[in-house]
Scaffold this motif. Sequence first.
Motif, PDB file in Angstrom:
ATOM      1  N   ASN A 134       5.695  10.404  -9.959  1.00 56.79           N
ATOM      2  CA  ASN A 134       5.356   9.293  -9.001  1.00 56.79           C
ATOM      3  C   ASN A 134       5.425   8.062  -9.573  1.00 56.79           C
ATOM      4  O   ASN A 134       4.823   6.762  -9.145  1.00 56.79           O
ATOM      5  CB  ASN A 134       3.754   9.404  -8.717  1.00 56.79           C
ATOM      6  CG  ASN A 134       3.482  10.722  -7.784  1.00 56.79           C
ATOM      7  OD1 ASN A 134       4.190  10.989  -7.070  1.00 56.79           O
ATOM      8  ND2 ASN A 134       2.334  11.491  -8.214  1.00 56.79           N
ATOM      9  N   VAL A 143      10.301  -1.797   0.635  1.00 58.00           N
ATOM     10  CA  VAL A 143       9.238  -1.069  -0.070  1.00 58.00           C
ATOM     11  C   VAL A 143       8.566  -2.175  -0.977  1.00 58.00           C
ATOM     12  O   VAL A 143       7.352  -2.158  -1.344  1.00 58.00           O
ATOM     13  CB  VAL A 143       9.850   0.122  -0.954  1.00 58.00           C
ATOM     14  CG1 VAL A 143       8.756   0.455  -2.064  1.00 58.00           C
ATOM     15  CG2 VAL A 143      10.389   1.119  -0.302  1.00 58.00           C
ATOM     16  N   SER A 188       6.108   5.407   4.239  1.00 52.23           N
ATOM     17  CA  SER A 188       5.270   4.147   4.111  1.00 52.23           C
ATOM     18  C   SER A 188       5.148   4.001   2.570  1.00 52.23           C
ATOM     19  O   SER A 188       3.860   3.908   1.931  1.00 52.23           O
ATOM     20  CB  SER A 188       3.819   4.356   4.468  1.00 52.23           C
ATOM     21  OG  SER A 188       3.237   5.764   4.001  1.00 52.23           O
ATOM     22  N   VAL A 189       6.176   4.304   1.892  1.00 50.79           N
ATOM     23  CA  VAL A 189       6.414   4.078   0.203  1.00 50.79           C
ATOM     24  C   VAL A 189       5.885   2.596  -0.077  1.00 50.79           C
ATOM     25  O   VAL A 189       6.686   1.753   0.650  1.00 50.79           O
ATOM     26  CB  VAL A 189       7.454   4.815  -0.314  1.00 50.79           C
ATOM     27  CG1 VAL A 189       7.524   4.569  -1.773  1.00 50.79           C
ATOM     28  CG2 VAL A 189       7.711   6.122  -0.132  1.00 50.79           C
ATOM     29  N   GLY A 190       5.294   2.405  -1.179  1.00 51.92           N
ATOM     30  CA  GLY A 190       4.811   1.340  -1.668  1.00 51.92           C
ATOM     31  C   GLY A 190       5.183   1.396  -3.378  1.00 51.92           C
ATOM     32  O   GLY A 190       5.163   2.331  -3.904  1.00 51.92           O
ATOM     33  N   THR A 220       3.491   4.534  -4.293  1.00 53.48           N
ATOM     34  CA  THR A 220       2.145   4.599  -3.709  1.00 53.48           C
ATOM     35  C   THR A 220       2.635   5.222  -2.252  1.00 53.48           C
ATOM     36  O   THR A 220       3.776   4.953  -1.700  1.00 53.48           O
ATOM     37  CB  THR A 220       1.203   3.421  -3.502  1.00 53.48           C
ATOM     38  OG1 THR A 220       2.002   2.462  -2.902  1.00 53.48           O
ATOM     39  CG2 THR A 220       0.944   3.095  -4.859  1.00 53.48           C
ATOM     40  N   GLY A 221       1.834   5.938  -1.427  1.00 58.12           N
ATOM     41  CA  GLY A 221       2.076   6.211  -0.018  1.00 58.12           C
ATOM     42  C   GLY A 221       3.123   7.459  -0.155  1.00 58.12           C
ATOM     43  O   GLY A 221       3.211   8.085  -1.171  1.00 58.12           O
ATOM     44  N   SER A 222       3.566   7.766   1.275  1.00 63.07           N
ATOM     45  CA  SER A 222       4.459   9.038   1.150  1.00 63.07           C
ATOM     46  C   SER A 222       5.754   8.443   1.865  1.00 63.07           C
ATOM     47  O   SER A 222       5.628   7.466   2.543  1.00 63.07           O
ATOM     48  CB  SER A 222       3.614  10.156   2.130  1.00 63.07           C
ATOM     49  OG  SER A 222       3.344   9.514   3.220  1.00 63.07           O
TER      50      SER A 222
END
Length: 366
Positions: A119, A97, A144-146, A139-141
Amino acid sequence: MSAAQDWTMDRNRNKARARQTRIALVSALCAVGLAGCSLGPGSSSGSIQPSGPGAMETVVDELDAPWSVAWYQDAALISERDTGRILEIVGDGTREVGVVPDVVSGGEGGLLGLAVEGNDLFVYSGGPDGNRIQRFPLTGSPGSVGIGEPVTILDDLPQSGNHNGGRIAFGPDGLLYATVGDAGDRDQAQDPKTLGGTIVRLTRDGEIPSDNPFEDSPVYSYGHRNPQGLAWAEDGTMYAAEFGQDTWDELNIIEPGKNYGWPEVEGRGRGDEFVDPVAQWSTDEASPSAIAIQGEHLFVANLGGESLTRLDLSDPQESTTVVNTVGRVREVTFSPDNELLILTNNTDGRGTPGDGDDKLLQVGDG
């Protein structure tokens, strides 16, 4: 309606939402190998449900000194103490991540606790000027979390090769709690004007709540040596585990402004001067790194004791061993769908790594 009742209702609603999304979660877990897939290093294997009480299935392996697990939606995020990496379980194993900037690791220090609120990801880590708590936007879901740029909400916390504390969690009041070790300077634990040997309480922006017990101070309780796991029962009672020195590890009920005795006393002490633990164990038996509560049961992840134990909150001095075959256990957590998981910690320099260590394991009902 009390804050604890509000929290319980929210928790039940979250469980219901998790059940409604069970198909999506199962699909995601199967994608990481919880359907008998044969995968490579850093991969997952096993079946979606362990076969019975204490049975285990590997969710992911070949982790490097993992420390904490936090849940963002249905995604499991894992911190690695020495690499500074935050990993997400996805695909055929894990993906990075991000790396927490400027992590200073060594001994027991480095990238430690994680907590998610909304978040945002909250991170406890060692930095160039001491331990700190930072907030990262997520960020992302899932898949693909960032993480975005950090905001430091508390810094200059005591830092050492040991006794760094490092667990963080949001309580039923919506506030952030963090355990801070004495960093080897034992005398500061008896001074609530210092942050060493305390549990602190903050808003998500790092502000001091107006009802904290000490004016203009984040300190919530003091007299701790190296407090670790944090958890709340359904009635709002707050529990914390604590590493002892030579004699007794502790499980404490945490109340605002109270003194838990270190270094004047280890384990049960002297009358009303200090708060006694509700349970204590020999340091060889336990070294309780993390705790988690489900209903009336509290689960304890033990490093020195190399076990996962379960106790009944109505009689916390009695415990049952759930797991004792995987070496050092650093973390215990429940997934959004109420699955019990543990992190082993055999690659942290004090354990004896086995094949595939370290691992995130799903445990059958204890």
